[in-house]
Design a protein around this motif. Structure first.
Motif, PDB file in Angstrom:
ATOM      1  N   PRO A 283       0.799  -1.234   0.000  1.00  0.00           N
ATOM      2  CA  PRO A 283       0.000   0.000   0.000  1.00  0.00           C
ATOM      3  C   PRO A 283       0.834   1.288   0.000  1.00  0.00           C
ATOM      4  N   TRP A 284       2.087   1.202   0.427  1.00  0.00           N
ATOM      5  CA  TRP A 284       2.976   2.369   0.454  1.00  0.00           C
ATOM      6  C   TRP A 284       3.969   2.349  -0.712  1.00  0.00           C
ATOM      7  N   SER A 285       3.784   1.419  -1.630  1.00  0.00           N
ATOM      8  CA  SER A 285       4.704   1.246  -2.764  1.00  0.00           C
ATOM      9  C   SER A 285       6.143   1.064  -2.288  1.00  0.00           C
ATOM     10  N   LEU A 286       6.286   0.293  -1.227  1.00  0.00           N
ATOM     11  CA  LEU A 286       7.602   0.016  -0.662  1.00  0.00           C
ATOM     12  C   LEU A 286       7.967  -1.449  -0.868  1.00  0.00           C
ATOM     13  N   THR A 287       9.254  -1.676  -1.005  1.00  0.00           N
ATOM     14  CA  THR A 287       9.821  -3.019  -0.919  1.00  0.00           C
ATOM     15  C   THR A 287      10.440  -3.140   0.464  1.00  0.00           C
ATOM     16  N   PHE A 288      10.798  -4.355   0.836  1.00  0.00           N
ATOM     17  CA  PHE A 288      11.452  -4.531   2.133  1.00  0.00           C
ATOM     18  C   PHE A 288      12.751  -3.742   2.189  1.00  0.00           C
ATOM     19  N   ALA A 289      13.512  -3.715   1.107  1.00  0.00           N
ATOM     20  CA  ALA A 289      14.793  -2.992   1.093  1.00  0.00           C
ATOM     21  C   ALA A 289      14.571  -1.498   1.353  1.00  0.00           C
ATOM     22  N   ARG A 290      13.582  -0.900   0.700  1.00  0.00           N
ATOM     23  CA  ARG A 290      13.318   0.529   0.925  1.00  0.00           C
ATOM     24  C   ARG A 290      12.768   0.759   2.337  1.00  0.00           C
ATOM     25  N   TYR A 291      11.955  -0.162   2.800  1.00  0.00           N
ATOM     26  CA  TYR A 291      11.434  -0.072   4.168  1.00  0.00           C
ATOM     27  C   TYR A 291      12.584  -0.096   5.179  1.00  0.00           C
ATOM     28  N   GLU A 292      13.567  -0.966   4.962  1.00  0.00           N
ATOM     29  CA  GLU A 292      14.723  -1.034   5.865  1.00  0.00           C
ATOM     30  C   GLU A 292      15.443   0.307   5.948  1.00  0.00           C
ATOM     31  N   VAL A 293      15.576   0.993   4.820  1.00  0.00           N
ATOM     32  CA  VAL A 293      16.223   2.306   4.812  1.00  0.00           C
ATOM     33  C   VAL A 293      15.430   3.275   5.679  1.00  0.00           C
ATOM     34  N   LEU A 294      14.106   3.286   5.521  1.00  0.00           N
ATOM     35  CA  LEU A 294      13.273   4.176   6.324  1.00  0.00           C
ATOM     36  C   LEU A 294      13.380   3.858   7.813  1.00  0.00           C
ATOM     37  N   VAL A 295      13.370   2.574   8.146  1.00  0.00           N
ATOM     38  CA  VAL A 295      13.473   2.170   9.549  1.00  0.00           C
ATOM     39  C   VAL A 295      14.828   2.584  10.118  1.00  0.00           C
ATOM     40  N   LEU A 296      15.891   2.379   9.362  1.00  0.00           N
ATOM     41  CA  LEU A 296      17.226   2.773   9.821  1.00  0.00           C
ATOM     42  C   LEU A 296      17.263   4.272  10.117  1.00  0.00           C
ATOM     43  N   LEU A 297      16.745   5.073   9.211  1.00  0.00           N
ATOM     44  CA  LEU A 297      16.713   6.522   9.443  1.00  0.00           C
ATOM     45  C   LEU A 297      15.819   6.871  10.630  1.00  0.00           C
ATOM     46  N   HIS A 298      14.694   6.191  10.758  1.00  0.00           N
ATOM     47  CA  HIS A 298      13.774   6.423  11.875  1.00  0.00           C
ATOM     48  C   HIS A 298      14.463   6.139  13.211  1.00  0.00           C
ATOM     49  N   PHE A 299      15.289   5.110  13.250  1.00  0.00           N
ATOM     50  CA  PHE A 299      15.993   4.739  14.477  1.00  0.00           C
ATOM     51  C   PHE A 299      17.153   5.670  14.799  1.00  0.00           C
ATOM     52  N   SER A 300      17.639   6.422  13.834  1.00  0.00           N
ATOM     53  CA  SER A 300      18.749   7.342  14.109  1.00  0.00           C
ATOM     54  C   SER A 300      18.242   8.514  14.946  1.00  0.00           C
ATOM     55  N   LYS A 301      19.143   9.155  15.666  1.00  0.00           N
ATOM     56  CA  LYS A 301      18.749  10.219  16.605  1.00  0.00           C
ATOM     57  C   LYS A 301      17.966  11.343  15.935  1.00  0.00           C
ATOM     58  N   GLN A 302      18.411  11.774  14.762  1.00  0.00           N
ATOM     59  CA  GLN A 302      17.805  12.933  14.112  1.00  0.00           C
ATOM     60  C   GLN A 302      17.071  12.577  12.818  1.00  0.00           C
ATOM     61  N   GLY A 303      17.030  11.294  12.461  1.00  0.00           N
ATOM     62  CA  GLY A 303      16.413  10.905  11.196  1.00  0.00           C
ATOM     63  C   GLY A 303      17.301  11.217  10.006  1.00  0.00           C
ATOM     64  N   VAL A 304      18.610  11.307  10.259  1.00  0.00           N
ATOM     65  CA  VAL A 304      19.580  11.680   9.225  1.00  0.00           C
ATOM     66  C   VAL A 304      20.820  10.802   9.379  1.00  0.00           C
ATOM     67  N   LEU A 305      21.302  10.255   8.244  1.00  0.00           N
ATOM     68  CA  LEU A 305      22.541   9.477   8.250  1.00  0.00           C
ATOM     69  C   LEU A 305      23.290   9.680   6.942  1.00  0.00           C
ATOM     70  N   PRO A 306      24.618   9.573   6.983  1.00  0.00           N
ATOM     71  CA  PRO A 306      25.390   9.578   5.732  1.00  0.00           C
ATOM     72  C   PRO A 306      25.077   8.326   4.922  1.00  0.00           C
TER      73      PRO A 306
END
Length: 167
Positions: A51-74
Motif C-alpha cells: 500500500p505504500w509502494s515500498l519493498t522490504f529494502a526501501r522499508y529497511e532504509v526508512l526504519v534505519l533513518l527512523h531509528f537514528s537520533k535525528q532521522g539523518v545518516l550519511p
C-alpha cells in the motif's frame, strides 16, 4: 497461486542427496530451507508494504533513518549498517526521494558526504508501514515467539561465523 506439493521437496532432495552418497545432507537441507524461507518471508513482508509502494529494502532504509537520533545518516554509513553496496544504497535513496519519503542534504562539515534525511511524510509512512508489517507477523506467522528467538539464535551463529559483526 501455486498449490502445495503433496510432499516436502527439500526432504526429498535430502533423500536423493543421501542416495547419491553425498556428504552434508543436513547442511544442504538447512541451506535450502533458509533460501526458501527467505523467499516466503520477503514475499509476505513486501505484500504488507505494497500500500505504500515500498519493498522490504526501501522499508529497511526508512526504519534505519527512523531509528537514528535525528532521522539523518550519511549514505556510506547506511550502506555499512544495511550491509549493502554503495550503488544499492544510492538506488534505494533515489527511489525513496522520488516518493518524497526522504531527501538528500549536504553534510554540514564534510562537502564529500551526502546525508539522507527522513521527511515528515517518511516518518509517518514508516510508522504506518510498520503497523502493517507487525500485523503480518513480520512474515513469520507460523513461528511462536520462542521459535523466532531460537531461529535468531541459530542464525546468529552463522552470521557471526561469517564475520557479519564483531562478537
Amino acid at each position: 497461486m501455486v498449490r502445495p506439493l503433496p510432499f516436502d521437496p527439500i526432504a526429498e532432495a535430502g533423500r536423493q542427496w543421501d542416495g547419491q552418497g553425498w556428504d552434508e545432507s543436513a547442511a544442504m537441507q538447512a541451506a535450502t530451507s533458509i533460501m526458501r524461507a527467505q523467499q516466503i518471508v520477503l514475499s509476505r513482508v513486501d505484500e504488507a508494504l505494497r500500500p505504500w509502494s515500498l519493498t522490504f529494502a526501501r522499508y529497511e532504509v526508512l526504519v534505519l533513518l527512523h531509528f537514528s537520533k535525528q532521522g539523518v545518516l550519511p549514505l556510506g554509513k547506511m550502506g555499512d549498517r544495511l550491509m549493502l553496496h554503495q550503488a544499492s544504497i544510492t538506488n534505494l535513496v533515489d527511489r525513496l526521494e522520488q516518493q518524497g519519503l526522504l531527501k538528500r542534504v549536504p553534510h554540514p562539515t564534510d562537502r564529500r558526504t551526502t546525508l539522507a534525511e527522513l521527511t515528515a511524510e517518511g516518518r509517518a509512512t514508516v510508522v504506518d508501514a510498520t503497523k502493517a508489517v507487525v500485523a503480518a507477523s513480520v512474515g513469520v506467522t507460523e513461528l511462536t515467539d520462542r521459535d523466532s528467538a531460537d531461529l535468531n539464535r541459530i542464525l546468529r551463529k552463522l552470521r557471526a561465523g561469517a564475520d557479519d559483526f564483531d562478537t
